[in-house]
Motif scaffolding. Sequence first.
Motif, mmCIF file in Angstrom:
data_model
loop_
_atom_site.group_PDB
_atom_site.id
_atom_site.type_symbol
_atom_site.label_atom_id
_atom_site.label_comp_id
_atom_site.label_asym_id
_atom_site.label_seq_id
_atom_site.Cartn_x
_atom_site.Cartn_y
_atom_site.Cartn_z
ATOM 1 N N LEU A 21 0.750 -54.506 -20.156
ATOM 2 C CA LEU A 21 1.312 -53.533 -21.341
ATOM 3 C C LEU A 21 0.322 -53.570 -22.496
ATOM 4 N N ALA A 22 0.306 -54.703 -23.034
ATOM 5 C CA ALA A 22 -0.690 -55.071 -24.275
ATOM 6 C C ALA A 22 -2.175 -54.232 -23.895
ATOM 7 N N HIS A 23 -2.479 -54.582 -22.430
ATOM 8 C CA HIS A 23 -3.998 -54.054 -22.265
ATOM 9 C C HIS A 23 -3.993 -52.504 -22.410
ATOM 10 N N THR A 57 11.160 -50.538 -19.667
ATOM 11 C CA THR A 57 10.445 -50.514 -20.800
ATOM 12 C C THR A 57 10.501 -49.057 -21.343
ATOM 13 N N THR A 58 10.386 -48.255 -20.198
ATOM 14 C CA THR A 58 10.222 -46.567 -20.650
ATOM 15 C C THR A 58 11.848 -46.331 -21.107
ATOM 16 N N VAL A 59 12.723 -46.723 -20.744
ATOM 17 C CA VAL A 59 13.910 -46.033 -21.000
ATOM 18 C C VAL A 59 14.659 -46.805 -22.165
ATOM 19 N N ASP A 140 2.115 -46.165 -17.116
ATOM 20 C CA ASP A 140 1.607 -45.150 -17.657
ATOM 21 C C ASP A 140 2.665 -44.860 -18.666
ATOM 22 N N MET A 141 3.738 -44.536 -18.098
ATOM 23 C CA MET A 141 4.929 -43.838 -18.806
ATOM 24 C C MET A 141 5.357 -45.161 -19.915
ATOM 25 N N ALA A 142 5.531 -46.347 -19.386
ATOM 26 C CA ALA A 142 5.869 -47.367 -20.256
ATOM 27 C C ALA A 142 4.710 -47.543 -21.391
ATOM 28 N N VAL A 143 3.349 -47.457 -21.097
ATOM 29 C CA VAL A 143 2.651 -47.446 -22.269
ATOM 30 C C VAL A 143 2.854 -46.395 -23.150
#
Length: 158
Positions: A21-23, A57-59, A140-143
């Motif tokens: 996720l950091a990337h 992470t997303t929600v 992609d959603m989480a980022v």
Amino acid sequence: MNHEIPTVPQNDPAETIMAALAHGLTGHPEKAPALFEPFILGGYATALGLCAALAETTVRLDRQNLPEDSAYGLLVLDAKTGRHGSTNDLPPGIRFAAQFTAAWANNDRDTAHDLFDALVHTGSEEAADALAVGIRALYDMAVTILREQTSRTEGSAQ
């Protein structure tokens, strides 16, 4: 202090997911697949765990802000017409990511597991491709959500 973001899987799966996720947040999403490989190669449970972690992470924050007795959902729009669509009209991997995320957000773990099962248990090459696309969509959603949350936090600190 400058910390390097790991580019290889860590001993702790959470650290590996956080590195991926950091990337994404630093503009290098191409580094995530190598980090996710052990989850995929690890089999059913680890691949499902990866999907669950990305959906969570997303929600997480949106779920906390939902009024009581509300449900989380995803809006599907046709980019060409601007009209509402259905998740059933999405390609299999994207459809999986959208439906899995909504089920996860609504604490409907049985449906989330059923969606994962339906995707992976065919064992076909198409299913493997759809899972890869689905994981990328979940990522992609989480980022995107993390980026939005970070920009809101930075904006309110100024």
